[in-house]
Design a protein around this motif. Sequence first.
Motif, PDB file in Angstrom:
ATOM      1  N   HIS A 379       0.835  -1.210   0.000  1.00 51.68           N
ATOM      2  CA  HIS A 379       0.000   0.000   0.000  1.00 51.68           C
ATOM      3  C   HIS A 379       0.873   1.265   0.000  1.00 51.68           C
ATOM      4  O   HIS A 379       0.652   2.191  -0.773  1.00 51.68           O
ATOM      5  N   ARG A 380       1.891   1.271   0.863  1.00 56.12           N
ATOM      6  CA  ARG A 380       2.783   2.446   0.951  1.00 56.12           C
ATOM      7  C   ARG A 380       3.623   2.587  -0.309  1.00 56.12           C
ATOM      8  O   ARG A 380       3.910   3.705  -0.752  1.00 56.12           O
ATOM      9  N   ALA A 381       4.056   1.455  -0.868  1.00 57.79           N
ATOM     10  CA  ALA A 381       4.862   1.490  -2.106  1.00 57.79           C
ATOM     11  C   ALA A 381       4.044   2.084  -3.253  1.00 57.79           C
ATOM     12  O   ALA A 381       4.555   2.883  -4.045  1.00 57.79           O
ATOM     13  N   GLN A 382       2.752   1.707  -3.325  1.00 63.24           N
ATOM     14  CA  GLN A 382       1.868   2.252  -4.372  1.00 63.24           C
ATOM     15  C   GLN A 382       1.761   3.768  -4.231  1.00 63.24           C
ATOM     16  O   GLN A 382       1.828   4.503  -5.215  1.00 63.24           O
ATOM     17  N   ARG A 383       1.579   4.233  -2.960  1.00 60.21           N
ATOM     18  CA  ARG A 383       1.460   5.680  -2.725  1.00 60.21           C
ATOM     19  C   ARG A 383       2.742   6.401  -3.118  1.00 60.21           C
ATOM     20  O   ARG A 383       2.711   7.540  -3.576  1.00 60.21           O
ATOM     21  N   ALA A 384       3.895   5.730  -2.916  1.00 60.48           N
ATOM     22  CA  ALA A 384       5.194   6.345  -3.232  1.00 60.48           C
ATOM     23  C   ALA A 384       5.566   6.145  -4.701  1.00 60.48           C
ATOM     24  O   ALA A 384       6.584   6.674  -5.159  1.00 60.48           O
ATOM     25  N   GLY A 385       4.745   5.357  -5.424  1.00 63.81           N
ATOM     26  CA  GLY A 385       5.014   5.097  -6.847  1.00 63.81           C
ATOM     27  C   GLY A 385       6.258   4.256  -7.061  1.00 63.81           C
ATOM     28  O   GLY A 385       7.026   4.468  -7.998  1.00 63.81           O
ATOM     29  N   PRO A 387       8.126   0.071  -6.827  1.00 66.81           N
ATOM     30  CA  PRO A 387       7.871  -1.378  -6.699  1.00 66.81           C
ATOM     31  C   PRO A 387       7.994  -1.771  -5.228  1.00 66.81           C
ATOM     32  O   PRO A 387       8.899  -1.272  -4.530  1.00 66.81           O
ATOM     33  N   PRO A 388       7.113  -2.664  -4.730  1.00 65.21           N
ATOM     34  CA  PRO A 388       7.119  -3.021  -3.295  1.00 65.21           C
ATOM     35  C   PRO A 388       8.478  -3.494  -2.769  1.00 65.21           C
ATOM     36  O   PRO A 388       8.892  -3.088  -1.691  1.00 65.21           O
ATOM     37  N   GLN A 389       9.190  -4.351  -3.542  1.00 67.68           N
ATOM     38  CA  GLN A 389      10.471  -4.871  -3.057  1.00 67.68           C
ATOM     39  C   GLN A 389      11.496  -3.751  -2.887  1.00 67.68           C
ATOM     40  O   GLN A 389      12.218  -3.684  -1.888  1.00 67.68           O
ATOM     41  N   GLN A 390      11.514  -2.836  -3.868  1.00 68.31           N
ATOM     42  CA  GLN A 390      12.443  -1.697  -3.808  1.00 68.31           C
ATOM     43  C   GLN A 390      12.116  -0.808  -2.603  1.00 68.31           C
ATOM     44  O   GLN A 390      13.015  -0.347  -1.891  1.00 68.31           O
ATOM     45  N   TYR A 391      10.803  -0.608  -2.378  1.00 71.73           N
ATOM     46  CA  TYR A 391      10.363   0.221  -1.244  1.00 71.73           C
ATOM     47  C   TYR A 391      10.783  -0.433   0.074  1.00 71.73           C
ATOM     48  O   TYR A 391      11.295   0.238   0.974  1.00 71.73           O
ATOM     49  N   TYR A 392      10.586  -1.759   0.156  1.00 76.98           N
ATOM     50  CA  TYR A 392      10.925  -2.481   1.385  1.00 76.98           C
ATOM     51  C   TYR A 392      12.435  -2.436   1.633  1.00 76.98           C
ATOM     52  O   TYR A 392      12.882  -2.196   2.756  1.00 76.98           O
ATOM     53  N   ASP A 393      13.237  -2.661   0.569  1.00 74.81           N
ATOM     54  CA  ASP A 393      14.700  -2.637   0.708  1.00 74.81           C
ATOM     55  C   ASP A 393      15.166  -1.274   1.217  1.00 74.81           C
ATOM     56  O   ASP A 393      16.069  -1.178   2.054  1.00 74.81           O
ATOM     57  N   GLN A 394      14.524  -0.214   0.706  1.00 75.66           N
ATOM     58  CA  GLN A 394      14.870   1.151   1.129  1.00 75.66           C
ATOM     59  C   GLN A 394      14.539   1.348   2.612  1.00 75.66           C
ATOM     60  O   GLN A 394      15.294   1.971   3.351  1.00 75.66           O
ATOM     61  N   LEU A 395      13.383   0.795   3.042  1.00 72.98           N
ATOM     62  CA  LEU A 395      12.979   0.883   4.456  1.00 72.98           C
ATOM     63  C   LEU A 395      14.003   0.198   5.357  1.00 72.98           C
ATOM     64  O   LEU A 395      14.379   0.733   6.402  1.00 72.98           O
ATOM     65  N   VAL A 396      14.452  -0.991   4.930  1.00 70.43           N
ATOM     66  CA  VAL A 396      15.409  -1.761   5.728  1.00 70.43           C
ATOM     67  C   VAL A 396      16.732  -0.999   5.826  1.00 70.43           C
ATOM     68  O   VAL A 396      17.318  -0.877   6.898  1.00 70.43           O
ATOM     69  N   ARG A 397      17.180  -0.437   4.687  1.00 68.44           N
ATOM     70  CA  ARG A 397      18.454   0.306   4.671  1.00 68.44           C
ATOM     71  C   ARG A 397      18.407   1.519   5.607  1.00 68.44           C
ATOM     72  O   ARG A 397      19.382   1.830   6.279  1.00 68.44           O
ATOM     73  N   GLU A 439     -15.596   0.329   3.037  1.00 70.08           N
ATOM     74  CA  GLU A 439     -14.525   1.087   2.360  1.00 70.08           C
ATOM     75  C   GLU A 439     -13.242   0.262   2.328  1.00 70.08           C
ATOM     76  O   GLU A 439     -12.540   0.221   1.321  1.00 70.08           O
ATOM     77  N   ALA A 440     -12.943  -0.421   3.442  1.00 67.88           N
ATOM     78  CA  ALA A 440     -11.733  -1.247   3.507  1.00 67.88           C
ATOM     79  C   ALA A 440     -11.788  -2.367   2.475  1.00 67.88           C
ATOM     80  O   ALA A 440     -10.796  -2.675   1.809  1.00 67.88           O
ATOM     81  N   GLU A 441     -12.984  -2.978   2.328  1.00 69.46           N
ATOM     82  CA  GLU A 441     -13.142  -4.055   1.335  1.00 69.46           C
ATOM     83  C   GLU A 441     -12.955  -3.516  -0.073  1.00 69.46           C
ATOM     84  O   GLU A 441     -12.321  -4.140  -0.915  1.00 69.46           O
ATOM     85  N   GLU A 442     -13.520  -2.327  -0.342  1.00 68.89           N
ATOM     86  CA  GLU A 442     -13.361  -1.705  -1.663  1.00 68.89           C
ATOM     87  C   GLU A 442     -11.892  -1.408  -1.945  1.00 68.89           C
ATOM     88  O   GLU A 442     -11.390  -1.666  -3.027  1.00 68.89           O
ATOM     89  N   THR A 443     -11.184  -0.871  -0.939  1.00 67.83           N
ATOM     90  CA  THR A 443      -9.763  -0.551  -1.090  1.00 67.83           C
ATOM     91  C   THR A 443      -8.969  -1.823  -1.333  1.00 67.83           C
ATOM     92  O   THR A 443      -8.088  -1.868  -2.190  1.00 67.83           O
ATOM     93  N   HIS A 444      -9.291  -2.884  -0.567  1.00 67.46           N
ATOM     94  CA  HIS A 444      -8.622  -4.167  -0.684  1.00 67.46           C
ATOM     95  C   HIS A 444      -8.827  -4.715  -2.102  1.00 67.46           C
ATOM     96  O   HIS A 444      -7.883  -5.185  -2.753  1.00 67.46           O
ATOM     97  N   GLN A 445     -10.068  -4.619  -2.599  1.00 67.03           N
ATOM     98  CA  GLN A 445     -10.394  -5.097  -3.948  1.00 67.03           C
ATOM     99  C   GLN A 445      -9.608  -4.286  -4.976  1.00 67.03           C
ATOM    100  O   GLN A 445      -9.031  -4.824  -5.907  1.00 67.03           O
ATOM    101  N   HIS A 446      -9.548  -2.969  -4.770  1.00 66.87           N
ATOM    102  CA  HIS A 446      -8.830  -2.073  -5.683  1.00 66.87           C
ATOM    103  C   HIS A 446      -7.345  -2.435  -5.729  1.00 66.87           C
ATOM    104  O   HIS A 446      -6.731  -2.479  -6.791  1.00 66.87           O
ATOM    105  N   ASP A 447      -6.756  -2.754  -4.543  1.00 66.19           N
ATOM    106  CA  ASP A 447      -5.343  -3.135  -4.482  1.00 66.19           C
ATOM    107  C   ASP A 447      -5.089  -4.401  -5.301  1.00 66.19           C
ATOM    108  O   ASP A 447      -4.089  -4.511  -6.013  1.00 66.19           O
TER     109      ASP A 447
END
Length: 450
Positions: A379-385, A387-397, A439-447
């Motif tokens: 979800h956060r990676a999408q907001r930041a535009g 890829p999730p793995q790249q976002y996660y690696d950056q968080l860990v670093r 709303e959470a279900e709609e967001t989940h479906q959208h993801d």
Amino acid sequence: MKSTVETLSPTRVRLAIEVPFVELEPSLKKAYREIGQQVQVPGFRRGKVPAAVIDQRVGRGTVLNEAVQEAIPQKLLDAVREHDLKTLGRPEVEITEFNDGDSLNFTAEVDVRPEITLPDPATIEVTVDELQIDDSEIDEQVGSLRDRFATLKTVERAAANGDFVQIDLNATVDGEDVPGGSATNLSHEVGSQQLLPGLDEALVGLSAGESATFTTQLVGGDFAGREAEVTVTVRTVKEKELPELNDEFAQMASEFDTIDELRGDVRERITRGKRVEQIYAARDKALEQLVAAAEVPAPEGVVREEIASRKQAMIDQLERIGASLEEYLAAEEKTEEQIDEELTTSATEGVKIQLLLDTLADAEDVQVSDDEFGHEIVHRAQRAGMPPQQYYDQLVRSGAAAAVFGDVRRGKALASVMERITIKDAAGEVVTLDALKAEAEETHQHDHEH
């Protein structure tokens, strides 16, 4: 190693730590090894320089200092574990006594999580505004949809507000053309105030082929702040034609067969949005009550860090849109002291809420699954535009992955609170969390779809 702990306040302690010199030996050897890799001494291979030569070259004091700086974090961690402290934020360390061959004595002041007595969420009742929907709100949304299906028709008359015109512009200062101050065949909606100040007023009443000159203040370029004479020439005037609001429009603009069904769907969406707003208002009021009832104190050091972090984020955001803090303050008609005061209030409240939810999560042994953590990262990676793995690696670093994990855990603790409090509207009707779940279900479906 010996250590004592002194309580300075419900949220701050001072640790006094004494480390015998013998316990510094591993850090001292590491310091000699690392400095030896960096110095070049004729006759010795890099990394093979004897300690006595290093002492002569860089000084024994430099080596001791490096060893101490390396040893302190680990010794501090050992003391924190020994006294079972739940520390928050960065410690303030001061070396009180250290001589070569003697024990290292230092103190560390650090914020700790206070003991909080939690009230039962079931005792919390909050009142929110009644949900009311006016027909004008539905009209406005349907009108926006109608606007998207409007067509433009050329007319042989003078331009009026709401018309679309094709125009040429030319700006001069003291008779000299302004660099970049000319444009041809621009499309502009009269009255939208989207281009230059004074343009819309000059356009009203002009027909195709006619020109007018107006004065405006330039905001950028070599002539910024100067008054410019701008000539506008109208090429064409077009009138916006809106489709009729009937069943045919509903079929063209939506998945519905009738205009009544379309309006019913709009009403449902507005209702759901307002229900979500009600629940968010209830959440804020409930947290306010819980924090007050638990008398949660705010650790000063953590609040200071949070204020600095929020202010920096604010400055970064302004820079991204090409503005400065000074410009923002001028636009908001506020002083930096007022902004600091606002940040202090919001940061203090934010820290108190975090402490409350962390205590609640511990009390109820809230667990975060890999799936829940992964979903938040996506979800956060999408907001930041990113890829999730790249976002996660950056968080860990950057060492921020634990903070995200903490946010998810607090979110789960908050959800459990919301399930137990009583929410009523001003009319005394009980408000449920159904809208938030929808709303959470709609967001989940959208993801999943994306």
